[in-house]
Design a protein around this motif. Structure first.
Motif, PDB file in Angstrom:
ATOM      1  N   GLY A 123       0.801  -1.019   0.027  1.00 43.63           N
ATOM      2  CA  GLY A 123       0.020  -0.229   0.332  1.00 43.63           C
ATOM      3  C   GLY A 123       0.925   0.994   0.568  1.00 43.63           C
ATOM      4  O   GLY A 123       0.459   2.174  -0.765  1.00 43.63           O
ATOM      5  N   LYS A 124       2.150   0.915   0.697  1.00 46.79           N
ATOM      6  CA  LYS A 124       2.989   2.387   1.170  1.00 46.79           C
ATOM      7  C   LYS A 124       3.521   3.133  -0.679  1.00 46.79           C
ATOM      8  O   LYS A 124       3.856   3.529  -1.401  1.00 46.79           O
ATOM      9  CB  LYS A 124       3.695   2.386   1.950  1.00 46.79           C
ATOM     10  CG  LYS A 124       3.039   2.658   3.144  1.00 46.79           C
ATOM     11  CD  LYS A 124       3.696   2.547   4.440  1.00 46.79           C
ATOM     12  CE  LYS A 124       3.261   3.366   5.668  1.00 46.79           C
ATOM     13  NZ  LYS A 124       2.352   2.205   5.485  1.00 46.79           N
ATOM     14  N   ILE A 125       3.994   1.451  -1.046  1.00 43.80           N
ATOM     15  CA  ILE A 125       4.488   1.625  -1.816  1.00 43.80           C
ATOM     16  C   ILE A 125       3.816   2.366  -3.450  1.00 43.80           C
ATOM     17  O   ILE A 125       4.153   3.162  -4.136  1.00 43.80           O
ATOM     18  CB  ILE A 125       4.455   0.375  -3.029  1.00 43.80           C
ATOM     19  CG1 ILE A 125       6.354  -0.346  -2.198  1.00 43.80           C
ATOM     20  CG2 ILE A 125       5.474   0.374  -4.508  1.00 43.80           C
ATOM     21  CD1 ILE A 125       6.299  -2.156  -2.536  1.00 43.80           C
ATOM     22  N   ALA A 126       2.348   1.517  -3.724  1.00 44.69           N
ATOM     23  CA  ALA A 126       1.584   2.026  -4.666  1.00 44.69           C
ATOM     24  C   ALA A 126       1.306   3.870  -3.930  1.00 44.69           C
ATOM     25  O   ALA A 126       1.090   4.101  -5.000  1.00 44.69           O
ATOM     26  CB  ALA A 126      -0.364   1.756  -4.170  1.00 44.69           C
ATOM     27  N   PHE A 127       1.464   4.569  -2.922  1.00 46.65           N
ATOM     28  CA  PHE A 127       1.531   6.102  -2.769  1.00 46.65           C
ATOM     29  C   PHE A 127       2.041   6.998  -2.585  1.00 46.65           C
ATOM     30  O   PHE A 127       2.047   8.195  -1.359  1.00 46.65           O
ATOM     31  CB  PHE A 127      -0.188   5.982  -1.320  1.00 46.65           C
ATOM     32  CG  PHE A 127      -1.670   5.294  -2.000  1.00 46.65           C
ATOM     33  CD1 PHE A 127      -1.768   6.258  -2.372  1.00 46.65           C
ATOM     34  CD2 PHE A 127      -1.348   4.501  -1.815  1.00 46.65           C
ATOM     35  CE1 PHE A 127      -3.349   5.654  -3.486  1.00 46.65           C
ATOM     36  CE2 PHE A 127      -2.976   3.511  -2.008  1.00 46.65           C
ATOM     37  CZ  PHE A 127      -3.443   4.571  -2.629  1.00 46.65           C
TER      38      PHE A 127
END
Length: 224
Positions: A123-127
């Motif tokens: 999730g943090k990679i995506a955002f």
């Protein structure tokens, strides 16, 4: 507009030119870089954190459901001689321990993501977000910090997510997981800006640009 205040400079164009190159050894006086007022909005980053955590939770539930379906498929394939009643009992008992499997998937997901992937879950990679230890912006999270942050997530999830509300109350957007794990969340844009300041040998005077990063107050240094 970025303002630069050299203590010894006769010609501004020359100073702008030399600023593009490493200035170590060019000037003896300390140079100060004032960050533009158009700083990264903390609320925008907090919103991205919410989206990232929501995506992570979605992936966790999908993984847990996939494990459940895979096990039932295994039973149907290799234990086809079982009666439907036995299969129903197996399915019911599996549902009764689904909370345990979800807990294992939840904790394993966050711990392995942070520990093996430099503080970034899917999730943090995506955002474009990253979790860093409070004492440094260049080091990775330790195993202890990964464990405590994962446990803080589990506690928030177990009690109904209300401890996350602390992030919406504080101006620096720090939440319960940040305090418990002694870590903080930065955007990739913030880290790139900090790296550019270090490379230029200049110091940031607007420390409120990174209110989540306690290390930012130590970025000021003299240019030798």
């Amino acid at each position: 507009m970025t303002k630069i205040f050299p203590s010894e400079c006769l010609f501004r164009p020359l100073f702008d030119y030399f600023l593009r190159w490493p200035i170590s050894g060019m000037m003896n006086e300390r140079q100060t870089l004032t960050i533009p007022k158009e700083k990264v909005e903390r609320r925008s980053i907090l919103k991205r954190r919410v989206y990232a955590f929501t995506l992570d939770l979605t992936l966790i539930f999908l993984v847990n459901k996939a494990l459940h379906l895979s096990f039932m498929s295994f039973v149907d394939t290799y234990f086809f001689h079982f009666t439907n009643q036995i299969k129903s009992d197996i399915s019911f008992n599996l549902l009764s321990i689904q909370f345990l499997t979800l807990t294992l998937v939840f904790n394993g997901y966050f711990f392995l993501s942070y520990y093996l992937n430099k503080g970034q879950s899917p999730g943090k990679i995506a955002f474009n977000l990253r979790v860093l230890p409070n004492h440094s912006t260049s080091e990775e999270l330790s195993a202890r910090e990964c464990v405590t942050r994962t446990m803080s997530y589990f506690i928030c999830w177990f009690v109904g997510f209300w401890p996350f509300a602390l992030s919406f109350i504080r101006k620096d957007s720090k939440g319960f997981p940040d305090f418990l794990s002694n870590s903080h969340v930065c955007s990739i844009e913030e880290l790139e800006m900090l790296a550019s300041l270090e490379d230029s040998g200049l110091s940031a005077t607007n420390n409120d640009l990174f209110p989540e990063d306690p290390v930012s107050i130590r970025f000021s240094r003299k240019v030798s």
